[in-house]
Design an enzyme around this catalytic site. Structure first.
Site, short mmCIF file in Angstrom:
data_model
loop_
_atom_site.label_atom_id
_atom_site.label_comp_id
_atom_site.label_asym_id
_atom_site.label_seq_id
_atom_site.Cartn_x
_atom_site.Cartn_y
_atom_site.Cartn_z
N GLU A 82 -7.50 -6.51 3.17
CA GLU A 82 -6.40 -7.22 3.84
C GLU A 82 -6.88 -8.52 4.50
O GLU A 82 -6.13 -9.14 5.25
CB GLU A 82 -5.72 -6.32 4.87
CG GLU A 82 -5.12 -5.04 4.29
CD GLU A 82 -4.02 -5.28 3.25
OE1 GLU A 82 -3.66 -6.44 2.99
OE2 GLU A 82 -3.54 -4.29 2.68
N LEU A 134 0.81 -1.23 0.00
CA LEU A 134 0.00 0.00 0.00
C LEU A 134 0.84 1.28 0.00
O LEU A 134 0.32 2.38 -0.17
CB LEU A 134 -0.93 0.02 1.23
CG LEU A 134 -2.04 -1.04 1.24
CD1 LEU A 134 -2.74 -1.05 2.60
CD2 LEU A 134 -3.07 -0.77 0.14
#
Ligand code: PCA
Length: 156
Positions: free
Chosen positions: A82, A10
């Site tokens: 996630e 990310l």
């Protein structure tokens, strides 16, 4: 609002950073570059070469990453993305800020370099025991010399 420390795909320049920029899934605002206060094993594991911070403080290195402020919508997207709490768990973490990067002098979070602060991180306790013996990194880069480039495995 919540604060998230990202250390893997990310981060800016990494394969999932575009998700942090997608206003249709929420807001993410870059605040700072930071490093974990404690050491953790950061490994690249599995057939998709996914980075994992193993929740095993004191092994490995202090890990570099980026601190963001996110809204509730982005937080719930990220929890889902996630695969929390199955693959990762979102846990609080202590960080040392390296450089404040937010814009505007009125950033409530901004103060001197070297600040100690708290944020959530996606780390894991649900890893395979053998992952502990994989190489430990200080800073994740999908295209690093390890040759374990991240494999995108879903379209979301
Ligand atoms: N995404 C999260 C956890 C690992 C990953 O690739 C992050 O960048 O922090």
């Amino acid at each position: 609002m919540a604060r998230i420390f990202v250390y893997g795909t990310l981060k800016r320049g990494q394969p999932n950073h575009f998700r942090m920029l997608d206003k249709s899934i929420g807001e993410a605002h870059l605040l700072a570059s930071a490093i974990t206060m404690e050491k953790f094993p950061l490994v690249i594991a599995g057939e998709y070469n996914i980075p994992f911070l193993l929740n095993l403080p004191s092994l490995g290195h202090r890990v570099h990453g980026e601190l963001y402020r996110v809204d509730e919508q982005m937080l719930s997207f990220l929890d889902d993305f996630e695969n929390t709490p199955t693959m990762y768990q979102r846990t609080p973490l202590t960080l040392a800020v390296e450089e404040w990067l937010g814009q505007g002098k009125d950033e409530e979070e901004m103060s001197a370099v070297g600040d100690v602060t708290e944020a959530f991180v996606y780390s894991t306790t649900t890893y395979k025991p053998e992952w502990v013996s994989l190489p430990h990194y200080k800073s994740y880069d999908s295209c690093g010399p390890h040759g374990l480039e991240y494999v995108r495995y879903r379209d979301t």
